[in-house]
Design a protein around this motif. Structure first.
Motif, mmCIF file in Angstrom:
data_model
loop_
_atom_site.group_PDB
_atom_site.id
_atom_site.type_symbol
_atom_site.label_atom_id
_atom_site.label_comp_id
_atom_site.label_asym_id
_atom_site.label_seq_id
_atom_site.Cartn_x
_atom_site.Cartn_y
_atom_site.Cartn_z
ATOM 1 N N MET B 1 51.167 61.586 17.313
ATOM 2 C CA MET B 1 51.294 61.799 18.753
ATOM 3 C C MET B 1 51.249 63.239 19.247
ATOM 4 O O MET B 1 52.195 64.059 18.463
ATOM 5 C CB MET B 1 52.474 60.883 19.162
ATOM 6 N N GLU B 2 50.516 63.628 20.112
ATOM 7 C CA GLU B 2 50.567 65.130 20.684
ATOM 8 C C GLU B 2 52.149 65.298 21.243
ATOM 9 O O GLU B 2 52.858 64.477 21.736
ATOM 10 C CB GLU B 2 49.694 65.091 21.775
ATOM 11 N N ARG B 3 52.388 66.686 21.151
ATOM 12 C CA ARG B 3 53.756 67.055 21.611
ATOM 13 C C ARG B 3 54.144 66.753 23.034
ATOM 14 O O ARG B 3 55.048 66.097 23.440
ATOM 15 C CB ARG B 3 53.904 68.565 21.333
ATOM 16 N N SER B 4 53.222 66.922 24.005
ATOM 17 C CA SER B 4 53.068 66.595 25.245
ATOM 18 C C SER B 4 53.511 65.232 25.636
ATOM 19 O O SER B 4 54.054 64.677 26.350
ATOM 20 C CB SER B 4 52.116 67.372 26.234
ATOM 21 N N GLU B 5 52.579 64.592 24.732
ATOM 22 C CA GLU B 5 52.584 62.819 25.158
ATOM 23 C C GLU B 5 54.074 62.289 24.469
ATOM 24 O O GLU B 5 54.500 61.729 25.146
ATOM 25 C CB GLU B 5 51.477 62.222 24.112
ATOM 26 N N ILE B 59 58.505 50.136 27.140
ATOM 27 C CA ILE B 59 58.235 51.636 26.633
ATOM 28 C C ILE B 59 58.980 52.119 25.520
ATOM 29 O O ILE B 59 58.822 52.843 24.505
ATOM 30 C CB ILE B 59 58.085 52.748 27.719
ATOM 31 N N GLY B 60 60.270 51.457 25.552
ATOM 32 C CA GLY B 60 61.377 51.645 24.685
ATOM 33 C C GLY B 60 60.641 51.239 23.263
ATOM 34 O O GLY B 60 61.089 51.541 22.272
ATOM 35 N N GLN B 61 59.917 50.032 23.079
ATOM 36 C CA GLN B 61 59.476 49.868 21.746
ATOM 37 C C GLN B 61 58.143 50.554 21.239
ATOM 38 O O GLN B 61 57.710 50.077 20.228
ATOM 39 C CB GLN B 61 58.766 48.226 22.264
ATOM 40 N N PHE B 62 57.733 51.526 21.891
ATOM 41 C CA PHE B 62 56.521 52.291 21.720
ATOM 42 C C PHE B 62 56.959 53.297 20.710
ATOM 43 O O PHE B 62 57.789 54.041 20.760
ATOM 44 C CB PHE B 62 56.110 52.926 22.673
ATOM 45 N N SER B 66 50.613 54.102 17.438
ATOM 46 C CA SER B 66 49.176 54.274 17.735
ATOM 47 C C SER B 66 49.273 55.058 18.831
ATOM 48 O O SER B 66 50.371 55.824 19.425
ATOM 49 C CB SER B 66 48.619 52.814 18.352
ATOM 50 N N ARG B 67 48.019 55.485 19.429
ATOM 51 C CA ARG B 67 47.848 56.335 20.595
ATOM 52 C C ARG B 67 48.537 55.699 21.660
ATOM 53 O O ARG B 67 48.514 54.635 21.919
ATOM 54 C CB ARG B 67 46.658 56.950 20.870
ATOM 55 N N LEU B 68 49.387 56.521 22.609
ATOM 56 C CA LEU B 68 49.483 56.087 23.941
ATOM 57 C C LEU B 68 48.731 55.188 24.671
ATOM 58 O O LEU B 68 48.776 54.178 25.169
ATOM 59 C CB LEU B 68 50.509 57.089 24.734
ATOM 60 N N VAL B 75 49.051 46.564 26.285
ATOM 61 C CA VAL B 75 49.862 45.951 27.303
ATOM 62 C C VAL B 75 49.055 45.257 28.366
ATOM 63 O O VAL B 75 49.183 44.489 28.995
ATOM 64 C CB VAL B 75 50.943 46.787 27.855
ATOM 65 N N ALA B 76 47.905 46.090 28.852
ATOM 66 C CA ALA B 76 47.131 45.855 29.934
ATOM 67 C C ALA B 76 46.200 44.451 29.629
ATOM 68 O O ALA B 76 46.072 43.564 30.504
ATOM 69 C CB ALA B 76 46.222 46.887 30.545
ATOM 70 N N VAL B 77 45.950 44.683 28.485
ATOM 71 C CA VAL B 77 44.820 43.368 28.026
ATOM 72 C C VAL B 77 45.731 42.073 27.916
ATOM 73 O O VAL B 77 45.367 40.801 28.274
ATOM 74 C CB VAL B 77 44.062 43.817 26.533
#
Lengths: 279, 177
Positions: B1-5, B59-62, B66-68, B75-77
């Motif tokens: 995961m990127e730092r900003s992400e 989001i606490g479970q992320f 995987s990528r955000l 979640v959307a699907v």
């Protein structure tokens, strides 16, 4: 390697999407040179891909973030106070179903054995309504099914309702403009026996009307409440994902409407009742 | 995961509303586009709203495995498929089966785009999902597999089926590319 049509068809998508090794890609390309059927499949898939990517992308509504923000505030407000209730928001559909079943069992036990005290009954009712209001915003039909199952709802005609409750359902009196009653139920709730009328507006949207003897602030739980005057009548208003839940006193009963569109509609409802002969 | 992400996720996990809005701003155009094709224009905004409410709840479970963006698509699907299942249940309870001559039904549809949208609407939702993730969202197979939690090898075979069924539907609707 020479591939036959069946082997090529199995890998057709991976070929079109460049997901094959160079060797496999080369083998399929070689097959396509001499197979018009497989070549036609590839051409159709590529056209389909091109046309799909050409489809216009409508712009999201400008108020989408505002709606989400409102939903977040509605759900995050003082709910932290009751950890068990907060967990309700995090449940999956399966857990919702399980919770509904458990509530049904709890309610059955409550009425069969008169075992629970008032506090337990009110906690259980608050939890049931929490689920009902959350569900209503997404799927009113399923919300009603759950509520009716939880409190042993029995369908009643306006005449039967009048015999049981001493008054006719307001939605069947014509006091609420543009609303048709689909079915009225008698619910046995821990607080009281309550009348639920599931109604539909002319545009197909659902609104439900609960009529009960006493005020039931517990139904709205810890949601932020606005107190206002509608047609001169003190009315409690709670926001539900773009809809309103409202409650006011009319004569000797309390009316709770779930799914009102806006305060204008609520004022019309209150005014419609005020104009009734005994209003 | 990127730092900003990672910083954005961490702020969202702490309930920071600016971060929540940032996450929405960065991603909602794609999510809304996917929802339009999954559930239709009329319900897309409502389902997108539910998607983001679900995102902020979960989001606490992320964990960052995987990528955000992949997690958001997941979640959307799931939300769209649940919505379609609920809708189907209500629909089949209230309507009786009425045979429809698809070709006649779409005779008046002159625009290819309209016919294509109609074909998507008739396609099985699971197949529609995989097709859209590939053709509209342009995800590679390994990412589609991650979104749908299926083996990567299954992606190709399901896409074959989706494309085949779309071809049949489009032919029935009189679509000529």
């Amino acid at each position: 390697m020479t591939m036959n049509c069946s082997q090529v068809q199995e890998r057709l998508s991976a070929y079109i999407d460049n997901e094959l090794s160079d060797a496999e890609h080369h083998d399929i390309a070689a097959h396509l040179q001499g197979c018009p059927d497989c070549k036609a499949s590839v051409e159709f898939a590529r056209t389909l891909s091109y046309k799909t990517r050409e489809l216009a992308d409508p712009t999201p509504p400008a108020n989408l973030w505002a709606r989400i923000e409102s939903g977040l505030q509605e759900k995050e407000s003082p709910v932290h106070k009751i950890s068990s209730r907060r967990r309700l928001w995090h449940m999956s559909v399966g857990q919702w179903a399980l919770a509904a079943s458990l509530l049904l069992v709890a309610a059955a036990g409550l009425w069969s054995y008169h075992f629970w005290g008032d506090d337990h009954g009110h906690d259980s009712m608050a939890a049931s309504f929490d689920i009902y209001l959350a569900k209503f915003a997404v799927d009113p039909g399923e919300a009603h099914e759950t509520l009716i199952a939880t409190y042993g709802g029995q369908p009643v005609s306006p005449d039967e309702a009048e015999r049981v409750f001493g008054y006719r359902p307001i939605a069947s009196t014509g006091a609420l403009a543009d609303v048709t009653v689909e079915q009225t139920y008698s619910l046995d709730m821990p607080c009281c026996r309550c009348m639920l009328s599931v109604c539909r507006r002319t545009d197909g949207t659902v609104v439900s009307v609960l009529e009960h003897a006493d005020s039931q602030p517990v139904w709205f739980g810890d949601r932020s409440r606005i107190e206002c005057l509608c047609d001169g009548v003190p009315t409690s208003v709670v926001q539900l994902n773009g809809k309103l839940a409202v409650s006011w006193q009319y004569d000797k009963r309390h009316i709770t409407v779930i799914g009102a569109t806006d305060l204008e509609e609520v004022t019309q409802m209150v005014a419609g009742l005020n104009q009734m002969p005994n209003g | 995961m990127e730092r900003s992400e990672a910083k954005l996720v961490s702020a969202c996990q702490q309930g920071d509303q600016c971060a929540q809005q940032q996450l929405f701003d960065d991603s909602h155009t794609k999510i809304y586009r996917l929802m339009i094709r999954m559930v239709g224009l009329q319900d897309a905004a409502d389902v997108t709203q539910q998607v983001y409410l679900q995102v902020y709840r979960k989001i606490g479970q992320f964990t960052g495995r995987s990528r955000l963006s992949t997690w958001l698509y997941r979640v959307a699907v799931n939300e769209a498929l649940q919505y379609l299942r609920r809708k189907k249940r209500t629909f089949t309870q209230s309507l009786e089966y009425e045979p429809v001559d698809r070709r006649a039904c779409h005779e008046k549809t002159s625009e290819q785009a309209d016919v294509l949208e109609a074909a998507f609407a008739h396609l099985d939702p699971e197949l529609r999902t995989i097709f859209l993730l590939r053709e509209v969202e342009e995800l590679p197979y390994h990412e589609i597999a991650d979104v749908l939690n299926i083996p990567e090898g299954t992606v190709g075979s399901r896409l074959n089926r989706a494309r085949r069924e779309l071809q049949e539907l489009l032919t029935a609707f009189g679509w000529g590319p």
